[in-house]
Structure formats: C-alpha cells, structure tokens
Design a protein around this motif. Sequence first.
Motif: not given
Length: 867
Positions: A815-830
């Motif tokens: 399995d693979l997990s990737a996340k990117y956190r923006f400075a304003n509290g948003l997070q994008l995940s795959f």
Amino acid sequence: MKKTIRSTRLLAMPLTALAAAVISINTTAAETKREAMETIEVTAQVANASSDIERQRNANKVVAVQTSDAIGELPDANVTEALQRMPGVSIARDQGEGRFVGVRGIDPNLNASTINGMSLPAPEADSRAVALDVIPSDLLASLEVYKTLTPDMSADSIGGAIEIKSLNALDQDGQAYKISVENSYSELQEENSPKLAGKFTQVFDLGGRELGVAIAASHQERKFGSENEETDGVWELMEAEDGSEAFGAPEIEQRDYSITRERTGLAANLDYRLSETSQVYLHSLYSDFSDSEERQRNSWKLDKGDLQTITANSASWSDATLDKSLKDRFEEQEILSVIFGGEHDLDIWGVEYALGYSHAEEAEPHRRDTGFKQKGLRLGYVSAGDVPQMAVGADDLAAALDPSSYELDEIVIEDNFTEDEEVSFRIDIHRELQVGGNPSELKFGLQQRTREKTGDMNATTYDGFGGDYTLADFAMNSVDYGLAPFGPGIDKGALNRFIKANRGSFEIDATATALDSARDYVMDEDITALYAMHSVEFNRANLVYGVRYEKTDFSADGNRVIESGEVIPGAEEVAEDVYVSPEKYQRDYSDLFPSINFKYDYTDNIVLRAAFTESQSRPSFGHLNPSAKEIEYDEGELKVEAGNPALDPYEAQNFDFSAEYYADRLGMFSVGVFHKQIDNFVVTADVTASADLIQYVGNLPVDDAEILQPINGDSATLTGAELAWTQGFDNGLLLRANATFADSEAKLGLGADAGRSNTISLPSQADLVGNLIVGYERDALSLRLSTTFTGERLVDVNLENAALDRYQDSHMQVDLSAKYRFANGLQLSFSGVNLNDEPLYINNSGYNGQYEEYGPSYVLGLSYSTF
C-alpha cells in the motif's frame, strides 16, 4: 503512587515539545532535552511514532500502541486495517477488506475486543470475534493491543486484548475540528466511492471544572467487487471408469461479485472533570454497516455425472450438471455502545466504575437465491492449477451457452435476524500502600457481564413456478468475469419483477423449507468476575501480580431436526418426514487466573520485561449452536454442518520475555519471545466416521455422507519470537519494521489406529506475520510505503486424511500513502491499496480450494483540520 486524573495532554503538545519529551525518557538532565530539541527536525511522522513508543515504554504490560494521528498516515479505512500495521497482528479479509483481527497468528475468535473499556458484541450469527471493519478509523483516539494481561482485565483472551479508545475532548486544548472528503476508485469494478468524515472537540470552562465534548461522524459508500473460483468440498483421490486414478474435485464454482458497502459511524463523548482527582464521563458509539451483494455463479457439479478419465491435471465426466445461480442479498449490521462511568481519587483511596450497554444486530431481509439447472453435459477441466480451467465437451458447448437450456430449478427467499446484547458493570477500588519503603497500590474489583445472543432464521424454498421457465426468460448477455469465459448470466431486475408478480402461485418445497427454518437459537452467557491485584514500584522496576476469578453460566436453546421416513417419538412433524424437537443445553464452570508482570529499567535506554499469565477463550457462538447450520439429504447423499454446545473453552498458560532498547534520538528496537500451552483447542473436523447418522436422517439410507462439526482437540503449544524496530533520521526518513515468527503443534487426540497424523499446527495460526513501513516527510510532503505479510495458515482439518486438510496461502500486500499539507490547514492525500494485486488462495495438497482477486484501489482526498 497517588494518581492525578487528567487527560493525556502529551498527545496535544506542540511537536517540538513532544519529540523532546520522548527523546529524554528516563533522563533528568534538562541540557539533554535542549540539545535534542536543537538537533532534530520534528515532523508529524516522527511525533506520531514518538507518542506510540512512549506509551508502549511506560506500560506495565506487553503492549503495542497506535494513536489516531499515526493511523491517519496510512491508507486504512477502518479499525481492522489499522491494526494490521502493529507487531504480531494479522487480519482476515472478506472481499479484500480487512474484517477480523488475529494476534500472534492466532484465530481472531481467541481475542477480546473492547471499546472504552467495555466489551463489544458481535452482530454476525456465528462469530464471537467482532468484525472491526464496521468502526471507521476517523472515530479513534488510539488503538492498543495487549499481549499480556493483568488481573483487572478480562481473562477471555489467548491471542491478545484489543482496546479501542474513542475521542476525548480533554485531550485537546479548547476547540478543534477536522472535515475530510475523499473518493476511492476500484480498478477491478471501475467504480467510484465517496466518503465524508468530520470530528469536533470543545472544552468548556465551568468555573474550575471542565466539560469536554467530542463528536465524530463518518459515512462512506464503497462500490467494488471480486472474481472467484473455488472448490465445493476438497480435491481427493478418484478412480475413473477407464481405471485411471488422480486427485479430482467434486464441484467447482465460478463466482463474480458486485458489492456496495456503506459505513456510517457516529461517536459522541462527554467528559466532565470535577477536579484534578475526579471526573465522570458518558461515551457512546454507533456504527451502521450495510452490504449489498450480487453474486453470479456457475456451479460445475461434476460428481453428479460419471467420471470417464482423470489425470493429475485434467478430468472428464459424462452426464454431469451445470448450474447457474444468482444471490441477491442485502445485509445490515448495527453496533451501539453506551458507557457511563467515573474515576475518583480520595486521598489514599480511589474508585473507578462503569455501567455499559452494548447492542449489535444483523438483519438479512428478503435474501434471494435463484438457481437454474442443465443436466446431461460432458464437463471437466483441462488444467488443475490455482484457477482450474473448465471445459465443456464439443458436442455440448452450444447447449452450455444457450440460456434456454437451463431450467428454473429453485428460488430460496430468506429473512434472517441475529441479535447480540450485553449489559455490564464493573467497579475497581484501589488503595496506596508502602511496601518496604516502596510505593505500591492494592487494587480489587468486581465485573458482571450478562449477554444474550439470538438467531431467527426463516427460509422458504420454492420448486414449482406455474410454468416451464428457463434462463432465457431472465438472461443477461454477459458477465464481466476476467478469470475465464462465463457464459450468460442472470438479470436481477427481470428476476425480481417475476418473483414480485408471481410469488403467490409458487409451490413450496416443504422439506427444504422446514430444514432451513429450524436453525433458530438463543444462547445466554453470564460472567461474574472478581480480582485482586498488587503493584509495587521499586527504584528501577515495576511488579504487578494477582489473581482473577471468573464464573460462567452458559445455556443454549435450539432445535434438533431429523429427516426420517418413520415417526420420531417426542418430535413435531413440521413437514412430511421432517421432525423437529427442542434441543437444550446448560453448563456452569469457573476458573482462577493468576498473573504476574515484571518490568525492569536495566539502563536509561533498556527495558526488560517478563510475564506469566493464565487465560481462556470461549468457543465461538457458531461452534456452540445446538441447531445444525445445514442439513442436506438427496437420494442417499447427506451433508451436515453442525455445532457442538458441549465444547470446553480453550485454556492457556502464557509466558512472555522481552528486551526493549530506546535510543536518545527517535529509535526503538525490541525482541521478545513467548510460549503458550493451550488445552481444549477447537477444530472443525470431518467426523463422519464416528457420527451417528440416525440423529439427522432417522431410518433413511445413506450411501455417502459428510458431517462437519467442531471438536475439542487434546493440547497445543505455540512458541514464537517478536521483533520490532523503529528509526527516525534527520533527513525526514522514518523506518518501521516488525515480524512475528511462530511455531505451533496441536494434538488432535486421535486413537492409535487413526488413518492420519495426530499432530497439526493450530488452526488459523500463521508461522510469520510482518510489516515494513518506509516513511518520508520533508516540509509539507509526507510519503509512506507499507508492506504487510501473513504466512500460510491451516483452515480446515479432515480427521481421516491429512491430504484433505485445507490451507490458506501466504498473503503479501503493498500500500502507498502520500499527503501534502498546505499552510492554511488544508491537506491533499492520495492512497493506493493492494498495488501488487495480491489474491486470496486456499488449497488442499496444492489443489484449488478458493482463488479470489480484488484488484487495486485508489483514494484521493482533501481535508481541513485545526487539530
């Protein structure tokens, strides 16, 4: 030893402070803390791993811990899949999703599962194990797996005790919330599945007192499926009419599943802190799980024909039967858990109490199984590998593909309902003492659990339909089945319209209806427990010892069903030649469970542990059911799946030794060994040779029979070693690995003249369970690649021939997990799940038992959080 009741604020500390706290465990120099804080760049993955490691180190038992933030780093949608990452934990999958949890390779039924300290009921009709996939991971604060027990814990755990802790607002400062949306895509089914989740916490200051409110909710609708080929029965030695001999299969099924699963989870927790030493709480959890399943099936009933020729890799039957069937089923499970309790420290005395109510149910309304049949075909296979390649004789190929050649044979409509309800109460009293100048605590308590599990099974079998209908009246041109050509399928909509319009004129098969509807049961289980426990803190050591007493009152009411050509005295004739009489069973038993846990801080970095515990596991409710699960009799052939309410509980003596090394920087290595001596283990076995067939068919002739029933084995041993390693690096790399090696030996208790070996491995026990996780985090980017492995497991035992034992093959998933956190509290995940497209495979002697493919799935999500 005096306690201060407070929430675990450590989890809410800033990341730098958290890393410093973990790095400086058991050190007193503030200088060391400052240097560590200046050296290490703290990331979320490091902080989460730090929290897990620190809780494990401070525990007075052997335990593995995973906090909610650590769970969120991996693509795990439910509690079961989150638990599989922990040392020694394996899972059993259903349609590719993790459902049941095993610890140290042991059967999931031998674990105890609790939420906020109270036992969870099981909605499934047969299981004592709880399918934890019904609990979304979004509702969790932490997961803890205890591998050794103390006397204040329930003794019904041989594998491990799984504690689920839900959100507590007092673990946060002020207000916090998170909302997330995501969509998953099934590559096999080419379907999209949305999910929405959120959680909210608020702490209210009430003039020196605090009220914490935590609410969490999650909803997902997931569409996916699987493709399956499996053997009904086992491959066994067969002789053909031409004199050839080889292993062959009596019946092979091709199955195509289309599934929609919905999960809704709600948690609402109130925690009221009266003072630093006193609080009360009300915790609740509700979970709703529904499973809508459509299954297209080809059943190659080879043994209905005459075996003409056979080799190790091919076989051909004349005058065989090919069935096509559709299962249209909707199943809904609900779990409700409500707990009221409190903790109060009164100088040197303290009291904790909790009153809990748990309710679980499973409803299966209007399930429809419809079969079409074509006889007189030449059938066989031209390959006997993992996925047998089926074949039709050239002269019969046109008929096999012609829907009008299949006659409507049977429609079965079921309405089934299972309920599991438990009321529990516990009170624990503790007192601080001094023993030889060392602080200690004496603790004793009472627990009462009252449980009732009921099953109401109703099935009506129809075998006459007011006309000659064929598959052509309900045909679906093609089934998307990738393992082999499938031929025509069954149109669910057309079939349901037909049933709705004509059911009143259908003819009922009274015998089959009576047999299938006599499976009702009521089982009551009352457990009363008392314990006394003493813990002592020495300069560098901690000792916890004591004893627990448990008394079990068990009763089971069901039905004995006999299909007979003569009257059965004392039984009611519910259909022609079908007799039913009440079956009642009752027993009481009690046991003492001593235990001792010893922890020694050998140095500031090395912790040594040793433990001896005794425990038990009660057999599953399906195994204890006095009503037979299945009785089929057809022209001298008898097949029975029965329970055994006289089963004794498993009993175990457990030994554990471990050494743990905690680095000054983020790092941990542990090695442990364990040994279990188990008596009365339970195995499902073919008991035809010793069974009294009269109890199922009276005076009817039986030419061939298969009677499956759980029995107590003699004794078993399980010996193993556990390794776990975590290491963080300054460049953002985090490595976590664990492996559990186990070897078991179980005695079946067969006589000296038995036709097979008396020694097997423990059923469902895997010889190797392991995880490897590679994480990387730098700035806003977080990546995790994870691999889980579970070794081969024994599934079914044949008491006459070891070659007919069935094994589940080893399973490895990536399995693979990737996340990117923006400075304003948003997070994008795959996330990518099962990227290596690992199938499920079961076999006997290397021949197909079940082969199932699920395919990879992918998840894209977006969240906003102030946590």
